[in-house]
Design a protein around this motif. Structure first.
Motif, PDB file in Angstrom:
ATOM      1  N   GLU A 294       0.843  -1.206   0.000  1.00  0.00           N
ATOM      2  CA  GLU A 294       0.000   0.000   0.000  1.00  0.00           C
ATOM      3  C   GLU A 294       0.876   1.254   0.000  1.00  0.00           C
ATOM      4  OE1 GLU A 294      -1.710   1.495   3.447  1.00  0.00           O
ATOM      5  OE2 GLU A 294      -3.092   2.773   2.357  1.00  0.00           O
ATOM      6  N   GLN A 295       1.929   1.218   0.813  1.00  0.00           N
ATOM      7  CA  GLN A 295       2.822   2.391   0.881  1.00  0.00           C
ATOM      8  C   GLN A 295       3.517   2.623  -0.458  1.00  0.00           C
ATOM      9  OE1 GLN A 295       5.180   1.165   4.236  1.00  0.00           O
ATOM     10  NE2 GLN A 295       3.682   1.882   5.720  1.00  0.00           N
ATOM     11  N   GLU A 296       3.858   1.544  -1.143  1.00  0.00           N
ATOM     12  CA  GLU A 296       4.490   1.704  -2.466  1.00  0.00           C
ATOM     13  C   GLU A 296       3.524   2.353  -3.451  1.00  0.00           C
ATOM     14  OE1 GLU A 296       5.979  -2.133  -3.510  1.00  0.00           O
ATOM     15  OE2 GLU A 296       7.901  -1.763  -2.507  1.00  0.00           O
ATOM     16  N   ARG A 297       2.251   1.962  -3.338  1.00  0.00           N
ATOM     17  CA  ARG A 297       1.253   2.566  -4.248  1.00  0.00           C
ATOM     18  C   ARG A 297       1.104   4.053  -3.967  1.00  0.00           C
ATOM     19  NH1 ARG A 297      -1.721  -2.353  -3.746  1.00  0.00           N
ATOM     20  NH2 ARG A 297      -2.993  -1.462  -2.085  1.00  0.00           N
ATOM     21  N   LEU A 298       1.110   4.400  -2.659  1.00  0.00           N
ATOM     22  CA  LEU A 298       1.013   5.820  -2.296  1.00  0.00           C
ATOM     23  C   LEU A 298       2.194   6.592  -2.880  1.00  0.00           C
ATOM     24  CD1 LEU A 298       0.061   5.545   1.514  1.00  0.00           C
ATOM     25  CD2 LEU A 298      -1.492   6.021  -0.351  1.00  0.00           C
ATOM     26  N   LEU A 299       3.372   5.997  -2.764  1.00  0.00           N
ATOM     27  CA  LEU A 299       4.597   6.659  -3.225  1.00  0.00           C
ATOM     28  C   LEU A 299       4.623   6.773  -4.757  1.00  0.00           C
ATOM     29  CD1 LEU A 299       7.424   7.774  -2.479  1.00  0.00           C
ATOM     30  CD2 LEU A 299       8.293   5.448  -2.569  1.00  0.00           C
ATOM     31  N   ARG A 300       4.064   5.798  -5.416  1.00  0.00           N
ATOM     32  CA  ARG A 300       4.088   5.762  -6.886  1.00  0.00           C
ATOM     33  C   ARG A 300       3.158   6.791  -7.507  1.00  0.00           C
ATOM     34  NH1 ARG A 300       3.318  -0.076  -7.690  1.00  0.00           N
ATOM     35  NH2 ARG A 300       1.123   0.466  -7.831  1.00  0.00           N
ATOM     36  N   GLY A 301       2.211   7.280  -6.720  1.00  0.00           N
ATOM     37  CA  GLY A 301       1.297   8.285  -7.278  1.00  0.00           C
ATOM     38  C   GLY A 301      -0.062   7.728  -7.635  1.00  0.00           C
ATOM     39  N   ASP A 302      -0.356   6.487  -7.210  1.00  0.00           N
ATOM     40  CA  ASP A 302      -1.659   5.910  -7.554  1.00  0.00           C
ATOM     41  C   ASP A 302      -2.809   6.698  -6.929  1.00  0.00           C
ATOM     42  OD1 ASP A 302      -0.040   4.060  -8.669  1.00  0.00           O
ATOM     43  OD2 ASP A 302      -0.861   2.314  -7.619  1.00  0.00           O
ATOM     44  N   TYR A 303      -2.518   7.433  -5.857  1.00  0.00           N
ATOM     45  CA  TYR A 303      -3.580   8.191  -5.176  1.00  0.00           C
ATOM     46  C   TYR A 303      -3.387   9.700  -5.352  1.00  0.00           C
ATOM     47  CZ  TYR A 303      -4.482   3.693  -3.062  1.00  0.00           C
ATOM     48  OH  TYR A 303      -4.766   2.360  -2.882  1.00  0.00           O
ATOM     49  N   GLY A 304      -2.613  10.094  -6.341  1.00  0.00           N
ATOM     50  CA  GLY A 304      -2.491  11.516  -6.666  1.00  0.00           C
ATOM     51  C   GLY A 304      -1.153  12.115  -6.280  1.00  0.00           C
ATOM     52  N   TRP A 305      -0.945  13.322  -6.830  1.00  0.00           N
ATOM     53  CA  TRP A 305       0.331  14.031  -6.697  1.00  0.00           C
ATOM     54  C   TRP A 305       0.678  14.330  -5.239  1.00  0.00           C
ATOM     55  CZ3 TRP A 305       1.445  18.779  -4.549  1.00  0.00           C
ATOM     56  CH2 TRP A 305       2.732  19.265  -4.787  1.00  0.00           C
ATOM     57  N   ALA A 306      -0.298  14.854  -4.470  1.00  0.00           N
ATOM     58  CA  ALA A 306       0.004  15.332  -3.115  1.00  0.00           C
ATOM     59  C   ALA A 306       0.467  14.180  -2.222  1.00  0.00           C
ATOM     60  CB  ALA A 306      -1.216  16.014  -2.510  1.00  0.00           C
ATOM     61  N   ILE A 307      -0.228  13.038  -2.310  1.00  0.00           N
ATOM     62  CA  ILE A 307       0.142  11.899  -1.468  1.00  0.00           C
ATOM     63  C   ILE A 307       1.522  11.369  -1.880  1.00  0.00           C
ATOM     64  CG2 ILE A 307      -0.445   9.496  -0.915  1.00  0.00           C
ATOM     65  CD1 ILE A 307      -3.313  10.292  -0.741  1.00  0.00           C
ATOM     66  N   ALA A 308       1.770  11.331  -3.180  1.00  0.00           N
ATOM     67  CA  ALA A 308       3.079  10.849  -3.655  1.00  0.00           C
ATOM     68  C   ALA A 308       4.200  11.757  -3.145  1.00  0.00           C
ATOM     69  CB  ALA A 308       3.086  10.786  -5.182  1.00  0.00           C
ATOM     70  N   LYS A 309       3.982  13.082  -3.217  1.00  0.00           N
ATOM     71  CA  LYS A 309       5.000  14.031  -2.742  1.00  0.00           C
ATOM     72  C   LYS A 309       5.235  13.860  -1.235  1.00  0.00           C
ATOM     73  CE  LYS A 309       6.950  16.370  -5.757  1.00  0.00           C
ATOM     74  NZ  LYS A 309       8.329  16.015  -5.909  1.00  0.00           N
ATOM     75  N   ALA A 310       4.118  13.714  -0.525  1.00  0.00           N
ATOM     76  CA  ALA A 310       4.211  13.572   0.934  1.00  0.00           C
ATOM     77  C   ALA A 310       4.969  12.297   1.291  1.00  0.00           C
ATOM     78  CB  ALA A 310       2.810  13.565   1.550  1.00  0.00           C
ATOM     79  N   MET A 311       4.674  11.212   0.578  1.00  0.00           N
ATOM     80  CA  MET A 311       5.379   9.948   0.849  1.00  0.00           C
ATOM     81  C   MET A 311       6.864  10.082   0.540  1.00  0.00           C
ATOM     82  SD  MET A 311       3.694   7.447   2.127  1.00  0.00           S
ATOM     83  CE  MET A 311       4.416   5.900   1.670  1.00  0.00           C
ATOM     84  N   GLU A 312       7.159  10.775  -0.566  1.00  0.00           N
ATOM     85  CA  GLU A 312       8.561  10.964  -0.960  1.00  0.00           C
ATOM     86  C   GLU A 312       9.320  11.691   0.154  1.00  0.00           C
ATOM     87  OE1 GLU A 312       8.853  12.808  -4.867  1.00  0.00           O
ATOM     88  OE2 GLU A 312      10.842  13.550  -4.290  1.00  0.00           O
ATOM     89  N   LEU A 313       8.667  12.710   0.702  1.00  0.00           N
ATOM     90  CA  LEU A 313       9.294  13.485   1.780  1.00  0.00           C
ATOM     91  C   LEU A 313       9.563  12.600   2.999  1.00  0.00           C
ATOM     92  CD1 LEU A 313      10.076  16.353   2.724  1.00  0.00           C
ATOM     93  CD2 LEU A 313       7.706  16.681   3.429  1.00  0.00           C
ATOM     94  N   LEU A 314       8.562  11.800   3.378  1.00  0.00           N
ATOM     95  CA  LEU A 314       8.711  10.946   4.564  1.00  0.00           C
ATOM     96  C   LEU A 314       9.803   9.891   4.344  1.00  0.00           C
ATOM     97  CD1 LEU A 314       4.939  10.399   5.456  1.00  0.00           C
ATOM     98  CD2 LEU A 314       6.595  11.769   6.738  1.00  0.00           C
ATOM     99  N   VAL A 315       9.819   9.307   3.152  1.00  0.00           N
ATOM    100  CA  VAL A 315      10.804   8.253   2.871  1.00  0.00           C
ATOM    101  C   VAL A 315      12.215   8.848   2.849  1.00  0.00           C
ATOM    102  CG1 VAL A 315      11.602   6.617   1.106  1.00  0.00           C
ATOM    103  CG2 VAL A 315       9.177   6.725   1.702  1.00  0.00           C
ATOM    104  N   ARG A 316      12.337  10.030   2.218  1.00  0.00           N
ATOM    105  CA  ARG A 316      13.665  10.670   2.162  1.00  0.00           C
ATOM    106  C   ARG A 316      14.191  10.982   3.553  1.00  0.00           C
ATOM    107  NH1 ARG A 316      14.185  15.377  -2.127  1.00  0.00           N
ATOM    108  NH2 ARG A 316      13.666  14.181  -3.946  1.00  0.00           N
ATOM    109  N   VAL A 317      13.336  11.611   4.381  1.00  0.00           N
ATOM    110  CA  VAL A 317      13.778  11.963   5.743  1.00  0.00           C
ATOM    111  C   VAL A 317      14.044  10.681   6.521  1.00  0.00           C
ATOM    112  CG1 VAL A 317      13.087  13.054   7.910  1.00  0.00           C
ATOM    113  CG2 VAL A 317      12.629  14.199   5.740  1.00  0.00           C
ATOM    114  N   GLY A 318      13.150   9.698   6.369  1.00  0.00           N
ATOM    115  CA  GLY A 318      13.321   8.431   7.079  1.00  0.00           C
ATOM    116  C   GLY A 318      14.642   7.765   6.707  1.00  0.00           C
TER     117      GLY A 318
END
Ligand code: F3S
Length: 390
Positions: free
Chosen positions: A6-30
């Motif tokens: 599910e997290q990969e789908r969020l990151l890939r953009g399956d649920y839109g630009w904003a969620i993908a950007k937000a996931m990218e930020l969390l993964v990068r900081v993490g």
């Protein structure tokens, strides 16, 4: 970092630009801090929303997330902005009204609760062991130390990203092994009468590891709130173990050292004496007042007969205007200036005073540094007495 499907789908953009950007930020900081996975959060608290602090760049970032489809996936509250929502304050300048409303509208349309306060635990007290993603250092240290919740000290964009994804990176205070108290802090009995704001500033600046506060459990929660906020202001603290208060099983102890705070340690933190020629603003409400503190201020203002010199500013959540209408009306009728949903640190002063007299170490710390004001820290009753008692 390991991600679920599910997290990969969020990151890939399956649920839109904003969620993908937000996931990218969390993964990068993490990844940067060595987190192995993400963890679900129950409550996000978004700070960094005051236009006078974040300016047009911050407004554009928030608007982009809103237009890009970002919506709250978990309960999310909003920190104070830079305008007084009541419009009654003579002290807080509402010059950025339109810009702040644009930020607020984007956040509210994303589904965030418009509490505009730095005491989100009043609206939803967290449970021990519950994972949160909170900005606002005073709220973070309160959640970890008083409620035993698990949150790092996040910046506004990370808290926002957690709100719209429902996750944060699992590192720092989200891991029990990192919640270890190492330095015991005791108070000299003479110091117990000193303003807790100054004690908090001293601990924040002088203790580097997680402090274990011994003999503080009899402080009221209002004082603990001010103490913790002050620690988080002058240092990078996000948790203190308060013996008899911090829920067990949310920390461990490996005491290596012990310090006593003595009276002489605090003078520099309290600030210079107030001269009779100074125009003085008394300020209470950093962090925002809890209802029982509002009632205490009302009783003190009544006891000392209303404001007679300088000014007295208090800051509270906007909701209190209607919920505690009688108290607010009483205080206003006694000359108290009330600002809601903001505070002098994140806003602009309309009036200049020579000195701000406050019970809050955090307010004193930032008003000195950001606004260049002379400040003095006193216990809450002394602040009220100074402006009312003559
Ligand atoms: Fe709150 Fe402003 Fe103090 S946001 S913690 S009242 S600096």
């Amino acid at each position: 970092m390991y991600l679920t499907r599910e997290q990969e789908r969020l990151l890939r953009g399956d649920y839109g630009w904003a969620i993908a950007k937000a996931m990218e930020l969390l993964v990068r900081v993490g990844d940067a801090v060595g987190a192995g996975e993400l963890v679900e959060v129950k409550h996000a608290h978004v700070s960094g929303v005051s236009y006078s602090n974040i300016g047009k760049y911050g407004l554009d970032l928030i608007t982009d997330f809103y237009r890009g489809g970002g919506r709250a996936r978990v309960y999310t509250t909003i920190n104070p902005g830079c305008i007084d929502y009541s419009g009654f304050s003579r002290i807080i300048d509402n010059r950025y009204y339109m810009e702040q409303r644009a930020i607020d509208n984007a956040l509210v349309n994303m589904g965030f609760k418009p509490v505009f306060t730095c005491i989100p635990y009043y609206y939803r007290p967290p449970l021990p062991g519950e994972h949160l993603a909170w900005g606002e250092s005073s709220a973070v240290i309160y959640a970890n130390s008083i409620h035993g919740a698990y949150t790092n000290r996040e910046g506004g964009p990370i808290a926002l990203a957690s709100s719209i994804t429902g996750y944060t990176y699992k590192a720092g205070l989200h891991i029990l092994d990192n919640r270890v108290g190492r330095i015991r802090v005791r108070l000299d009995p003479m110091v117990e009468k000193y303003p807790v704001g100054a004690i908090g500033l001293w601990i924040g600046e002088n203790i580097r590891e997680i402090p274990v506060l011994s003999g503080f459990k009899n402080m009221g929660f209002g004082d603990l709130k001010v103490l913790l906020a002050s620690m988080a202001a002058s240092g990078s603290h996000a948790i203190a173990i308060i013996e008899g208060v911090t829920p067990r099983k949310t920390f461990s102890l490996e005491i290596r050292d012990e310090v006593f705070i003595e009276r002489g340690d605090l003078e520099d933190y309290i600030g210079p004496d107030v001269s009779s020629r100074d125009s003085v603003l008394g300020y209470i409400g950093c962090p925002h007042l809890h209802p029982f503190e509002l009632l205490r201020v009302k009783n003190l203002v009544g006891k000392y007969g209303g404001v007679k010199r300088g000014g007295l500013l208090i800051t509270i959540p906007p909701e209190y205007l209607t919920k505690f209408h009688d108290i607010v009306f009483y205080l206003k009728s006694r000359g108290v200036d009330i600002a809601t949903g903001t505070c002098p640190v994140v806003s602009v002063f309309k009036q200049r005073y020579d000195v701000v007299l406050t019970n809050s170490g955090k307010a004193a710390f930032y008003l000195r540094r950001i606004h260049g004001l002379k400040t003095r820290i006193s216990p809450l009753e002394e602040v009220v007495k100074y402006v009312c008692g003559h």
